[in-house]
Scaffold this motif. Structure first.
Motif, PDB file in Angstrom:
ATOM      1  N   ARG B 224       0.828  -1.223   0.000  1.00  0.00           N
ATOM      2  CA  ARG B 224       0.000   0.000   0.000  1.00  0.00           C
ATOM      3  C   ARG B 224       0.857   1.265   0.000  1.00  0.00           C
ATOM      4  O   ARG B 224       0.414   2.316  -0.417  1.00  0.00           O
ATOM      5  N   ASN B 225       2.070   1.145   0.511  1.00  0.00           N
ATOM      6  CA  ASN B 225       2.982   2.293   0.531  1.00  0.00           C
ATOM      7  C   ASN B 225       3.964   2.261  -0.630  1.00  0.00           C
ATOM      8  O   ASN B 225       4.981   2.946  -0.598  1.00  0.00           O
ATOM      9  N   SER B 226       3.675   1.446  -1.625  1.00  0.00           N
ATOM     10  CA  SER B 226       4.692   1.253  -2.664  1.00  0.00           C
ATOM     11  C   SER B 226       4.702   2.388  -3.671  1.00  0.00           C
ATOM     12  O   SER B 226       3.698   3.058  -3.905  1.00  0.00           O
ATOM     13  N   VAL B 227       5.867   2.587  -4.268  1.00  0.00           N
ATOM     14  CA  VAL B 227       6.028   3.580  -5.330  1.00  0.00           C
ATOM     15  C   VAL B 227       6.696   2.908  -6.526  1.00  0.00           C
ATOM     16  O   VAL B 227       7.377   1.885  -6.385  1.00  0.00           O
ATOM     17  N   TYR B 228       6.471   3.484  -7.702  1.00  0.00           N
ATOM     18  CA  TYR B 228       7.208   3.076  -8.900  1.00  0.00           C
ATOM     19  C   TYR B 228       7.714   4.345  -9.566  1.00  0.00           C
ATOM     20  O   TYR B 228       6.928   5.216  -9.943  1.00  0.00           O
ATOM     21  N   LEU B 229       9.013   4.455  -9.654  1.00  0.00           N
ATOM     22  CA  LEU B 229       9.622   5.642 -10.260  1.00  0.00           C
ATOM     23  C   LEU B 229      10.343   5.214 -11.531  1.00  0.00           C
ATOM     24  O   LEU B 229      11.045   4.199 -11.545  1.00  0.00           O
ATOM     25  N   LYS B 230      10.174   6.023 -12.575  1.00  0.00           N
ATOM     26  CA  LYS B 230      10.749   5.666 -13.875  1.00  0.00           C
ATOM     27  C   LYS B 230      11.584   6.842 -14.372  1.00  0.00           C
ATOM     28  O   LYS B 230      11.078   7.951 -14.470  1.00  0.00           O
ATOM     29  N   PHE B 231      12.837   6.577 -14.688  1.00  0.00           N
ATOM     30  CA  PHE B 231      13.742   7.622 -15.178  1.00  0.00           C
ATOM     31  C   PHE B 231      14.077   7.304 -16.635  1.00  0.00           C
ATOM     32  O   PHE B 231      14.494   6.194 -16.950  1.00  0.00           O
ATOM     33  N   ARG B 232      13.869   8.293 -17.514  1.00  0.00           N
ATOM     34  CA  ARG B 232      13.984   8.011 -18.952  1.00  0.00           C
ATOM     35  C   ARG B 232      14.438   9.244 -19.713  1.00  0.00           C
ATOM     36  O   ARG B 232      14.476  10.332 -19.164  1.00  0.00           O
ATOM     37  N   ASP B 233      14.731   9.055 -20.993  1.00  0.00           N
ATOM     38  CA  ASP B 233      15.268  10.152 -21.799  1.00  0.00           C
ATOM     39  C   ASP B 233      14.225  11.196 -22.144  1.00  0.00           C
ATOM     40  O   ASP B 233      14.564  12.327 -22.455  1.00  0.00           O
ATOM     41  N   ARG B 234      12.958  10.808 -22.184  1.00  0.00           N
ATOM     42  CA  ARG B 234      11.906  11.813 -22.315  1.00  0.00           C
ATOM     43  C   ARG B 234      10.837  11.486 -21.296  1.00  0.00           C
ATOM     44  O   ARG B 234      10.760  10.364 -20.800  1.00  0.00           O
ATOM     45  N   GLN B 235       9.976  12.464 -21.039  1.00  0.00           N
ATOM     46  CA  GLN B 235       9.108  12.374 -19.880  1.00  0.00           C
ATOM     47  C   GLN B 235       8.015  11.325 -19.998  1.00  0.00           C
ATOM     48  O   GLN B 235       7.478  10.857 -18.998  1.00  0.00           O
ATOM     49  N   SER B 236       7.647  10.998 -21.228  1.00  0.00           N
ATOM     50  CA  SER B 236       6.515  10.094 -21.408  1.00  0.00           C
ATOM     51  C   SER B 236       6.785   9.206 -22.616  1.00  0.00           C
ATOM     52  O   SER B 236       7.596   9.544 -23.476  1.00  0.00           O
ATOM     53  N   VAL B 318      17.478   4.644  -3.749  1.00  0.00           N
ATOM     54  CA  VAL B 318      17.422   5.466  -2.530  1.00  0.00           C
ATOM     55  C   VAL B 318      16.190   6.369  -2.582  1.00  0.00           C
ATOM     56  O   VAL B 318      15.437   6.485  -1.613  1.00  0.00           O
ATOM     57  N   ARG B 319      15.961   6.983  -3.735  1.00  0.00           N
ATOM     58  CA  ARG B 319      14.798   7.863  -3.839  1.00  0.00           C
ATOM     59  C   ARG B 319      13.497   7.074  -3.673  1.00  0.00           C
ATOM     60  O   ARG B 319      12.566   7.519  -2.998  1.00  0.00           O
ATOM     61  N   GLY B 320      13.433   5.890  -4.279  1.00  0.00           N
ATOM     62  CA  GLY B 320      12.235   5.062  -4.155  1.00  0.00           C
ATOM     63  C   GLY B 320      11.952   4.713  -2.693  1.00  0.00           C
ATOM     64  O   GLY B 320      10.819   4.820  -2.226  1.00  0.00           O
ATOM     65  N   LEU B 321      12.987   4.322  -1.976  1.00  0.00           N
ATOM     66  CA  LEU B 321      12.803   3.961  -0.562  1.00  0.00           C
ATOM     67  C   LEU B 321      12.380   5.186   0.251  1.00  0.00           C
ATOM     68  O   LEU B 321      11.469   5.108   1.082  1.00  0.00           O
ATOM     69  N   ASN B 322      13.027   6.300  -0.004  1.00  0.00           N
ATOM     70  CA  ASN B 322      12.672   7.541   0.703  1.00  0.00           C
ATOM     71  C   ASN B 322      11.225   7.927   0.454  1.00  0.00           C
ATOM     72  O   ASN B 322      10.501   8.297   1.378  1.00  0.00           O
ATOM     73  N   GLN B 323      10.814   7.837  -0.816  1.00  0.00           N
ATOM     74  CA  GLN B 323       9.447   8.257  -1.139  1.00  0.00           C
ATOM     75  C   GLN B 323       8.416   7.306  -0.547  1.00  0.00           C
ATOM     76  O   GLN B 323       7.358   7.738  -0.105  1.00  0.00           O
ATOM     77  N   SER B 324       8.724   6.020  -0.532  1.00  0.00           N
ATOM     78  CA  SER B 324       7.797   5.073   0.090  1.00  0.00           C
ATOM     79  C   SER B 324       7.680   5.383   1.578  1.00  0.00           C
ATOM     80  O   SER B 324       6.592   5.403   2.153  1.00  0.00           O
ATOM     81  N   LEU B 325       8.814   5.669   2.190  1.00  0.00           N
ATOM     82  CA  LEU B 325       8.850   5.985   3.623  1.00  0.00           C
ATOM     83  C   LEU B 325       8.009   7.219   3.930  1.00  0.00           C
ATOM     84  O   LEU B 325       7.273   7.261   4.909  1.00  0.00           O
ATOM     85  N   LYS B 326       8.120   8.224   3.076  1.00  0.00           N
ATOM     86  CA  LYS B 326       7.434   9.489   3.341  1.00  0.00           C
ATOM     87  C   LYS B 326       6.054   9.561   2.710  1.00  0.00           C
ATOM     88  O   LYS B 326       5.370  10.578   2.827  1.00  0.00           O
ATOM     89  N   GLY B 327       5.670   8.511   2.001  1.00  0.00           N
ATOM     90  CA  GLY B 327       4.340   8.507   1.395  1.00  0.00           C
ATOM     91  C   GLY B 327       4.196   9.415   0.198  1.00  0.00           C
ATOM     92  O   GLY B 327       3.111   9.906  -0.087  1.00  0.00           O
ATOM     93  N   ILE B 328       5.292   9.645  -0.530  1.00  0.00           N
ATOM     94  CA  ILE B 328       5.224  10.450  -1.759  1.00  0.00           C
ATOM     95  C   ILE B 328       5.090   9.478  -2.930  1.00  0.00           C
ATOM     96  O   ILE B 328       5.998   8.688  -3.183  1.00  0.00           O
TER      97      ILE B 328
END
Ligand SMILES: Cc1cc2nc3c(=O)[nH]c(=O)nc-3n(C[C@H](O)[C@H](O)[C@H](O)COP(=O)(O)OP(=O)(O)OC[C@H]3O[C@@H](n4cnc5c(N)ncnc54)[C@H](O)[C@@H]3O)c2cc1C
Ligand code: FES
Ligand code: FES
Lengths: 171, 330
Positions: B224-236, B318-328
């Motif tokens: 329930r607190n999970s995040v998925y972050l995607k880093f790519r050459d263009r935004q979409s 690191v960012r994924g873990l931080n964001q899950s922790l903080k609910g972002i």
């Protein structure tokens, strides 16, 4: 060729009649099973409004609706569309009366060369129905499957906003 | 495109019979991989068994808090199912950040798991590629390889696995259910994707004539607190350079449970088992996240153009873990 047992419902590799409902009319087209819906529309049915940009699912120029959902005609086989309802850009206007989105594209100058435009319009109408046109950011995100080589994006967004707002903010 | 024959399966048994009948038969779901690769001359299928009429489209909440996803459920329908959005936000986000709205309307979850790498040497039909033509070599080893993998590579292949949702599914211990002539099987998602090793042409532990019928995700409160972050050459509308699925649970500053998986960097969707082990029982601090990420990437092999992914993957984790922790969430 595969040595699949000869069942009547195994079709091809030669031309077979495929029945598809296109813009509300039942059409029969004789095509090989390898023919895409896009080529069936353009080369066999004379419906050239739907464009071929990349033929590999990356540009959105071939966007049509199948059973009311926007999809890519280049990655859909005509045979797989049999029995489904297809809507193309030719099916959008009501007689001589353009669809509001078509009008908005004209009024906002939402194109330069116009090649991507049919796909953009087919996507944009659905975008509003899907409820994802609330912000410019969302419009960009959920229209990202339609590339415009002329970069008419700001005016495309303006056209979408115009139709959204005319619909009474019902986006 | 080479000539094809085509048939529509009426039910699962029919699909299995049809696909087994020809040596070059393949299932056709949304077609967004299969039709593309047939046209590119990469897929050699001669007979397509259209499975779209099979009743495998359900997306159901399970009483244990888990999910059942039918093999033919479309990416958009799964992403927007309330149970997925609320119980497994990382699965929803991974799906919605993949491909485009049109492709997500077409693409099925079963097909998504079976999609081929986007490696340009596979797709161009002529370069050395052990996946396409076993024994020809791997043009990516010394050619342009910015998009290629740094984890799980071999001397025979460094192609990246392209799926987003598979990263989230692997993080949450999903199970892939199949049926074939020999009966039904349940395969852990992590085992569904094979490392290239010496046989990069073998990508999954299922036969050509085995049908994926569904995917189960066990109840996972932490998700329930999970995040998925995607880093790519263009935004979409672009594949990941690096992506991360992360979920963390902390009690009094100590990590009690964590899920971490990486995309865009591995030859398979990469469950970060080592990082997870390093984190559990330790402090939930950025320094600890950083150390755990370093442990996971310790064996990474960078090449001329893709070595940047080793650092990028650690920062993403690191960012994924931080964001899950903080609910972002995004
Ligand atoms: C331009 C573009 C951009 C994309 N971007 C992304 C992205 O950002 N992220 C991402 O994750 N994906 C992306 N994709 C990939 C897309 O998600 C996959 O092509 C899609 O999920 C495949 O599903 P499908 O139903 O269309 O499969 P199909 O093309 O029908 O099938 C793919 C393969 O799986 C087999 N198969 C299908 N269903 C089954 C089954 N039930 N059992 C056994 N075998 C089966 C088929 O035989 C075939 O070999 C992109 C694709 C394109 C074309
Ligand atoms: S022609 Fe279909 S997406 Fe480009
Ligand atoms: S108007 Fe030229 S491609 Fe869009």
């Amino acid at each position: 060729m595969s040595t699949t047992e000869s069942r009547q419902d195994i079709r091809g590799p030669h031309c077979v009649p495929v029945t598809v409902e296109i813009n509300g009319r039942g059409r029969v087209v004789d095509v090989e099973p390898r023919v895409s819906l896009l080529d069936a529309l353009r080369e066999h049915l004379g419906l050239t409004g739907t464009k071929k940009g990349c033929d590999q699912g990356t540009c959105g120029a071939c966007t049509v609706w199948v059973d009311g959902r926007r999809v890519l005609a280049c990655l859909t086989l005509a045979a797989a569309a049999a029995g489904h309802e297809v809507t193309t850009i030719e099916g959008l206007a009501d007689g001589d009366e353009l669809h509001p989105m078509q009008r908005a594209f004209l009024e906002n100058d939402a194109f330069q060369c116009g090649y991507c435009t049919p796909g953009q319009i087919m996507s944009a109408v659905k975008l509003i129905e899907e409820g994802n046109a609330t912000t410019d950011e969302d419009i960009s995100e959920f229209m990202s499957g339609n590339i415009c080589r002329c970069a008419a994006y700001p005016n495309i967004r303006a056209a979408v906003r115009q139709v959204r707002d005319a619909a009474g903010g019902a986006a | 495109m080479r000539p094809l024959t085509y048939s529509r399966a009426r039910d699962v048994d029919d699909a299995l019979a049809l696909v087994a009948a020809g040596p070059d038969s393949a299932f056709l779901a949304g077609g967004t991989t299969e039709v593309d690769l047939l046209r590119a001359g990469v897929s050699r299928s001669g007979h397509l068994v259209d499975i779209n009429d099979l009743p495998l489209t359900a997306v159901e909440d399970r009483p244990d808090g888990g999910l059942h996803i039918g093999a033919l459920a479309r990416m958009n329908d799964v992403a927007r199912a309330p149970g997925v959005v609320h119980r497994f936000p990382a699965i929803s986000r991974a799906l919605l950040q993949g491909a485009s709205e049109q492709l997500r309307n077409m693409a099925s979850l079963g097909g998504n798991l079976c999609q081929r790498t986007r490696c340009p040497y596979l797709r161009d039909g002529v370069s050395a590629c052990n996946k396409r033509e076993p024994g020809t070599g791997c043009a990516a080893l010394d050619g342009p390889n910015r998009g290629h993998a740094v984890l799980g590579t071999s001397d025979h292949c460094i192609a990246t696995h392209p799926s987003d949702v598979a990263v989230a599914l692997v993080a949450f211990d999903a199970v892939v259910h199949t049926v074939g002539a020999a009966g039904a099987r349940a395969i852990a998602a992590d085992d569904f994707f094979l490392l290239p090793g010496e046989t990069p042409e073998i990508e999954h532990p299922i036969g050509r004539d085995e049908l994926i019928v569904g995917i189960d995700v066990p109840g996972t409160p932490i998700a329930r607190n999970s995040v998925y972050l995607k880093f790519r050459d263009r935004q979409s509308y672009e594949f990941a350079l690096v992506s991360v699925a992360a979920a963390i649970e902390v009690d009094a500053g100590i990590v009690t449970d964590v899920r971490l998986a990486l995309g865009g960097v591995g030859t398979k969707p990469w469950r970060a088992w080592r990082a997870e082990a390093a984190l559990v029982g330790g402090p939930a601090t950025e320094a600890a996240f950083r150390r755990a990420a370093a442990v996971e990437l310790a064996d990474a092999v960078g090449r001329e153009q893709n070595a940047f992914k080793i650092e990028l993957a650690q920062r993403a984790a690191v960012r994924g873990l931080n964001q899950s922790l903080k609910g972002i969430r995004s």
